[in-house]
Write a protein that holds these residues in place. Structure first.
Motif, PDB file in Angstrom:
ATOM      1  N   ALA A   1       9.627   1.146  56.745  1.00 50.53           N
ATOM      2  CA  ALA A   1       9.508   1.389  55.304  1.00 50.53           C
ATOM      3  C   ALA A   1       8.107   1.053  54.813  1.00 50.53           C
ATOM      4  CB  ALA A   1      10.550   0.559  54.548  1.00 50.53           C
ATOM      5  N   PHE A   2       7.561  -0.067  55.269  1.00 51.27           N
ATOM      6  CA  PHE A   2       6.207  -0.440  54.873  1.00 51.27           C
ATOM      7  C   PHE A   2       5.184   0.579  55.379  1.00 51.27           C
ATOM      8  CE2 PHE A   2       7.633  -4.980  54.232  1.00 51.27           C
ATOM      9  CZ  PHE A   2       7.281  -5.028  52.900  1.00 51.27           C
ATOM     10  N   GLU A   3       5.361   1.037  56.605  1.00 51.98           N
ATOM     11  CA  GLU A   3       4.425   2.011  57.177  1.00 51.98           C
ATOM     12  C   GLU A   3       4.456   3.326  56.405  1.00 51.98           C
ATOM     13  OE1 GLU A   3       5.554   2.335  61.231  1.00 51.98           O
ATOM     14  OE2 GLU A   3       4.801   0.345  61.787  1.00 51.98           O
ATOM     15  N   LEU A   4       5.680   3.790  56.072  1.00 55.95           N
ATOM     16  CA  LEU A   4       5.814   5.039  55.313  1.00 55.95           C
ATOM     17  C   LEU A   4       5.228   4.890  53.911  1.00 55.95           C
ATOM     18  CD1 LEU A   4       9.443   6.129  56.294  1.00 55.95           C
ATOM     19  CD2 LEU A   4       7.313   7.266  56.937  1.00 55.95           C
ATOM     20  N   PHE A   5       5.474   3.747  53.315  1.00 51.98           N
ATOM     21  CA  PHE A   5       4.984   3.497  51.967  1.00 51.98           C
ATOM     22  C   PHE A   5       3.463   3.543  51.921  1.00 51.98           C
ATOM     23  CE2 PHE A   5       3.840   0.421  48.557  1.00 51.98           C
ATOM     24  CZ  PHE A   5       4.391   1.104  47.479  1.00 51.98           C
ATOM     25  N   GLU A   6       2.849   2.914  52.903  1.00 53.67           N
ATOM     26  CA  GLU A   6       1.393   2.907  52.953  1.00 53.67           C
ATOM     27  C   GLU A   6       0.852   4.296  53.289  1.00 53.67           C
ATOM     28  OE1 GLU A   6       0.582  -0.164  55.734  1.00 53.67           O
ATOM     29  OE2 GLU A   6       1.319  -1.756  54.419  1.00 53.67           O
ATOM     30  N   ALA A   7       1.531   4.998  54.196  1.00 57.80           N
ATOM     31  CA  ALA A   7       1.091   6.345  54.575  1.00 57.80           C
ATOM     32  C   ALA A   7       1.187   7.314  53.403  1.00 57.80           C
ATOM     33  CB  ALA A   7       1.916   6.867  55.742  1.00 57.80           C
TER      34      ALA A   7
ATOM     35  N   THR B   1       6.194   1.030  41.504  1.00 56.98           N
ATOM     36  CA  THR B   1       6.075   1.808  42.736  1.00 56.98           C
ATOM     37  C   THR B   1       6.300   0.865  43.908  1.00 56.98           C
ATOM     38  OG1 THR B   1       4.451   3.233  41.657  1.00 56.98           O
ATOM     39  CG2 THR B   1       4.609   3.375  44.047  1.00 56.98           C
ATOM     40  N   LEU B   2       7.528   0.877  44.432  1.00 58.00           N
ATOM     41  CA  LEU B   2       7.916  -0.039  45.503  1.00 58.00           C
ATOM     42  C   LEU B   2       8.808   0.685  46.502  1.00 58.00           C
ATOM     43  CD1 LEU B   2       8.942  -3.165  43.367  1.00 58.00           C
ATOM     44  CD2 LEU B   2       7.004  -3.060  44.950  1.00 58.00           C
ATOM     45  N   PRO B   3       8.748   0.295  47.780  1.00 59.52           N
ATOM     46  CA  PRO B   3       9.716   0.834  48.738  1.00 59.52           C
ATOM     47  C   PRO B   3      11.066   0.145  48.566  1.00 59.52           C
ATOM     48  CG  PRO B   3       8.230  -0.686  49.838  1.00 59.52           C
ATOM     49  CD  PRO B   3       7.745  -0.580  48.425  1.00 59.52           C
TER      50      PRO B   3
ATOM     51  N   ALA C   1      17.897  -8.512  39.573  1.00 57.60           N
ATOM     52  CA  ALA C   1      16.850  -7.808  40.315  1.00 57.60           C
ATOM     53  C   ALA C   1      15.850  -7.166  39.363  1.00 57.60           C
ATOM     54  CB  ALA C   1      17.463  -6.753  41.231  1.00 57.60           C
ATOM     55  N   VAL C   2      16.379  -6.525  38.302  1.00 62.27           N
ATOM     56  CA  VAL C   2      15.498  -5.897  37.312  1.00 62.27           C
ATOM     57  C   VAL C   2      14.637  -6.957  36.632  1.00 62.27           C
ATOM     58  CG1 VAL C   2      15.434  -4.629  35.133  1.00 62.27           C
ATOM     59  CG2 VAL C   2      17.042  -3.941  36.927  1.00 62.27           C
ATOM     60  N   LYS C   3      15.264  -8.036  36.201  1.00 63.67           N
ATOM     61  CA  LYS C   3      14.524  -9.088  35.504  1.00 63.67           C
ATOM     62  C   LYS C   3      13.459  -9.706  36.400  1.00 63.67           C
ATOM     63  CE  LYS C   3      18.366 -10.362  32.444  1.00 63.67           C
ATOM     64  NZ  LYS C   3      19.368 -11.414  32.101  1.00 63.67           N
ATOM     65  N   TYR C   4      13.809  -9.978  37.660  1.00 63.18           N
ATOM     66  CA  TYR C   4      12.851 -10.608  38.550  1.00 63.18           C
ATOM     67  C   TYR C   4      11.682  -9.670  38.841  1.00 63.18           C
ATOM     68  CZ  TYR C   4      10.773 -13.218  42.350  1.00 63.18           C
ATOM     69  OH  TYR C   4       9.873 -13.917  43.131  1.00 63.18           O
ATOM     70  N   THR C   5      11.981  -8.408  39.093  1.00 64.00           N
ATOM     71  CA  THR C   5      10.925  -7.459  39.449  1.00 64.00           C
ATOM     72  C   THR C   5       9.925  -7.293  38.312  1.00 64.00           C
ATOM     73  OG1 THR C   5      12.478  -6.258  40.858  1.00 64.00           O
ATOM     74  CG2 THR C   5      10.452  -5.135  40.285  1.00 64.00           C
ATOM     75  N   PHE C   6      10.421  -7.228  37.076  1.00 62.48           N
ATOM     76  CA  PHE C   6       9.514  -7.039  35.956  1.00 62.48           C
ATOM     77  C   PHE C   6       8.898  -8.344  35.472  1.00 62.48           C
ATOM     78  CE2 PHE C   6      11.944  -3.102  35.791  1.00 62.48           C
ATOM     79  CZ  PHE C   6      10.918  -2.186  35.687  1.00 62.48           C
ATOM     80  N   GLY C   7       9.406  -9.450  35.935  1.00 62.42           N
ATOM     81  CA  GLY C   7       8.835 -10.737  35.554  1.00 62.42           C
ATOM     82  C   GLY C   7       7.917 -11.321  36.600  1.00 62.42           C
ATOM     83  N   ASN C   8       7.818 -10.649  37.779  1.00 62.24           N
ATOM     84  CA  ASN C   8       6.989 -11.166  38.870  1.00 62.24           C
ATOM     85  C   ASN C   8       6.271 -10.018  39.568  1.00 62.24           C
ATOM     86  OD1 ASN C   8       8.008 -14.221  39.244  1.00 62.24           O
ATOM     87  ND2 ASN C   8       9.780 -12.918  38.807  1.00 62.24           N
ATOM     88  N   ASP C   9       5.077 -10.315  40.046  1.00 60.41           N
ATOM     89  CA  ASP C   9       4.279  -9.293  40.722  1.00 60.41           C
ATOM     90  C   ASP C   9       4.250  -9.466  42.240  1.00 60.41           C
ATOM     91  OD1 ASP C   9       3.522  -7.956  38.397  1.00 60.41           O
ATOM     92  OD2 ASP C   9       1.873  -9.348  38.025  1.00 60.41           O
ATOM     93  N   ASP C  10       5.115 -10.329  42.778  1.00 58.25           N
ATOM     94  CA  ASP C  10       5.005 -10.657  44.197  1.00 58.25           C
ATOM     95  C   ASP C  10       5.928  -9.837  45.095  1.00 58.25           C
ATOM     96  OD1 ASP C  10       7.349 -11.756  43.273  1.00 58.25           O
ATOM     97  OD2 ASP C  10       7.133 -13.669  44.329  1.00 58.25           O
ATOM     98  N   VAL C  11       6.731  -8.919  44.527  1.00 59.50           N
ATOM     99  CA  VAL C  11       7.690  -8.161  45.338  1.00 59.50           C
ATOM    100  C   VAL C  11       6.981  -6.996  46.026  1.00 59.50           C
ATOM    101  CG1 VAL C  11       9.795  -6.792  45.331  1.00 59.50           C
ATOM    102  CG2 VAL C  11       9.599  -8.789  43.832  1.00 59.50           C
ATOM    103  N   ASN C  12       7.143  -6.907  47.348  1.00 56.81           N
ATOM    104  CA  ASN C  12       6.548  -5.808  48.123  1.00 56.81           C
ATOM    105  C   ASN C  12       7.570  -4.793  48.605  1.00 56.81           C
ATOM    106  OD1 ASN C  12       4.830  -8.542  49.220  1.00 56.81           O
ATOM    107  ND2 ASN C  12       3.668  -6.858  48.315  1.00 56.81           N
ATOM    108  N   LEU C  13       8.847  -5.205  48.670  1.00 54.87           N
ATOM    109  CA  LEU C  13       9.912  -4.306  49.109  1.00 54.87           C
ATOM    110  C   LEU C  13      11.228  -4.845  48.582  1.00 54.87           C
ATOM    111  CD1 LEU C  13      10.449  -2.612  52.530  1.00 54.87           C
ATOM    112  CD2 LEU C  13      12.261  -4.092  51.664  1.00 54.87           C
ATOM    113  N   ILE C  14      12.168  -3.936  48.300  1.00 50.38           N
ATOM    114  CA  ILE C  14      13.487  -4.338  47.814  1.00 50.38           C
ATOM    115  C   ILE C  14      14.556  -3.900  48.800  1.00 50.38           C
ATOM    116  CG2 ILE C  14      15.184  -4.123  45.961  1.00 50.38           C
ATOM    117  CD1 ILE C  14      12.884  -3.491  44.057  1.00 50.38           C
ATOM    118  N   LEU C  15      15.396  -4.844  49.189  1.00 50.55           N
ATOM    119  CA  LEU C  15      16.603  -4.554  49.965  1.00 50.55           C
ATOM    120  C   LEU C  15      17.761  -4.621  48.983  1.00 50.55           C
ATOM    121  CD1 LEU C  15      16.371  -6.450  53.376  1.00 50.55           C
ATOM    122  CD2 LEU C  15      17.107  -4.086  53.069  1.00 50.55           C
ATOM    123  N   MET C  16      18.340  -3.464  48.647  1.00 55.10           N
ATOM    124  CA  MET C  16      19.282  -3.379  47.531  1.00 55.10           C
ATOM    125  C   MET C  16      20.663  -2.947  47.993  1.00 55.10           C
ATOM    126  SD  MET C  16      19.586  -3.409  44.087  1.00 55.10           S
ATOM    127  CE  MET C  16      18.006  -3.008  43.293  1.00 55.10           C
ATOM    128  N   ASN C  17      21.693  -3.660  47.517  1.00 51.96           N
ATOM    129  CA  ASN C  17      23.062  -3.219  47.750  1.00 51.96           C
ATOM    130  C   ASN C  17      23.239  -1.812  47.193  1.00 51.96           C
ATOM    131  OD1 ASN C  17      26.015  -2.863  47.066  1.00 51.96           O
ATOM    132  ND2 ASN C  17      26.114  -4.849  48.074  1.00 51.96           N
TER     133      ASN C  17
END
Length: 330
Positions: free
Chosen positions: A119-125, A76-78, A43-59
């Motif tokens: 989550a998206f609504e709160l993040f944008e707000a 800065t991600l929800p 997850a760390v590697k993908y997030t820092f290697g790609n700019d397309d993540v808008n939200l993370i669902l994490m165990n």
């Protein structure tokens, strides 16, 4: 496809590949793009290697919580945590991490999608759609944090508890660009503090005040004790202007700004870690970094104290055994 899901990518991080295949299916049916990885490290590697993540669902496991702290230290991600249930252990792991909800497994597609949309609504707000720092800088910081953790675990194998805690403070002050660092254990009653140590630089350059190993009440602590009293991380970026600050003891490091985080276990504060005197203001990203190292320090400290207690018991048993043998011989 809904307006909320249009063009958005969700990173699903779940170590059990077969735990709930309905989650990615429901997200895809709602119009989200889903990228699945199966370890927090990926997850760390993908997030820092790609700019397309808008939200993370994490165990919500311990490794997942640590990965979230590393990511949020620079991105800065929800984040929504996936949990089997809500209990003290789960809340301890994710406490202090900026999050936009907890999804309980097998709660159904409706609740899952509602959680994501909210989550998206709160993040944008919250107005947190800011541009991320450069990808190279972010990845380097992530690598630095992960490597520091590995160094601490290796260092702990051949050094005392005091030495490990001092090494931890050295690492966290370096990464957070702070000049001072301190670590206190908190008594079971959450009313007593036990000063365990300072960072190397604090002792050499800034602080000659006595106190290591001393006990005193939380009510006697200065504003940094608000981390215990208010049960949350505290930032003071203009220390001199605080109306309720207390004077510093003779020989204590002068303080310009500070960040202090509590460490929770079983819904109780067990320790606090503080840093101070960064040249610029402390931010939420610094909270994630310091909280990450605070948790690492506690886990190592618990292991060290357990090992030391076991060694002491074995020593006593050996003494009893040897004494008994001598008595038999006599």
């Amino acid at each position: 496809m809904t307006k909320a899901s249009l063009g958005k990518t969700i990173l699903l991080v779940d170590e059990d590949k077969d735990s709930n295949p309905a989650i990615p299916e429901a997200l895809k049916n709602a119009g989200y793009f889903v990228k699945s990885v199966f370890t927090p490290e990926d997850a760390v590697k993908y997030t820092f290697g790609n700019d397309d993540v808008n939200l993370i669902l994490m165990n919500s496991g311990m490794d997942g919580a640590e990965a979230a702290r590393v990511i949020l230290a620079s991105k800065t991600l929800p984040v929504i945590f996936i949990a089997s249930g809500i209990d003290n252990q789960t809340m301890d792991k994710i406490r202090g991490i900026t999050r936009y909800g907890i999804y309980i497994r097998n709660s159904g597609d409706t609740l899952l999608l509602a959680s994501v949309e909210t989550a998206f609504e709160l993040f944008e707000a919250d107005g947190k759609r800011c541009k991320n720092r450069s990808r190279i800088t972010d990845y380097q910081k992530s690598e630095k944090i992960i490597n520091a953790r590995l160094r601490l675990v290796e260092y702990s194998l051949n050094h005392s508890l005091d030495e490990v805690l001092q090494k931890t403070l050295d690492e966290v002050t370096d990464i957070s660009e702070s000049h001072i660092g301190f670590y206190h254990f908190v008594g079971d009653d959450e009313k007593t503090l036990h000063l365990q140590g300072w960072s190397t630089r604090t002792m050499k350059e800034f602080c000659n005040a006595a106190g290591k190993g001393s006990h005193y009440g939380v009510d006697q602590a200065g504003v940094w004790g608000d981390a215990v009293r208010e049960r949350r991380p505290v930032i003071h970026n203009d220390y001199a202007s605080l109306p309720n600050r207390k004077g510093l003891p003779e020989g204590h490091a002068p303080v310009t700004r500070e960040l202090v985080v509590p460490i929770f276990r079983n819904n109780k504060i067990v320790a606090i870690l503080g840093v101070g005197n960064k040249h610029s203001d402390y931010t939420e990203n610094d909270i994630h970094i310091v909280s990450f190292f605070a948790d690492v320090a506690w886990e190592i400290a618990e292991k060290k104290r357990s090992d030391e207690a076991l060694a002491e018991r074995e020593k006593n048993y050996r003494l009893i055994f040897d004494t008994a043998n001598e008595a038999i011989i006599l």
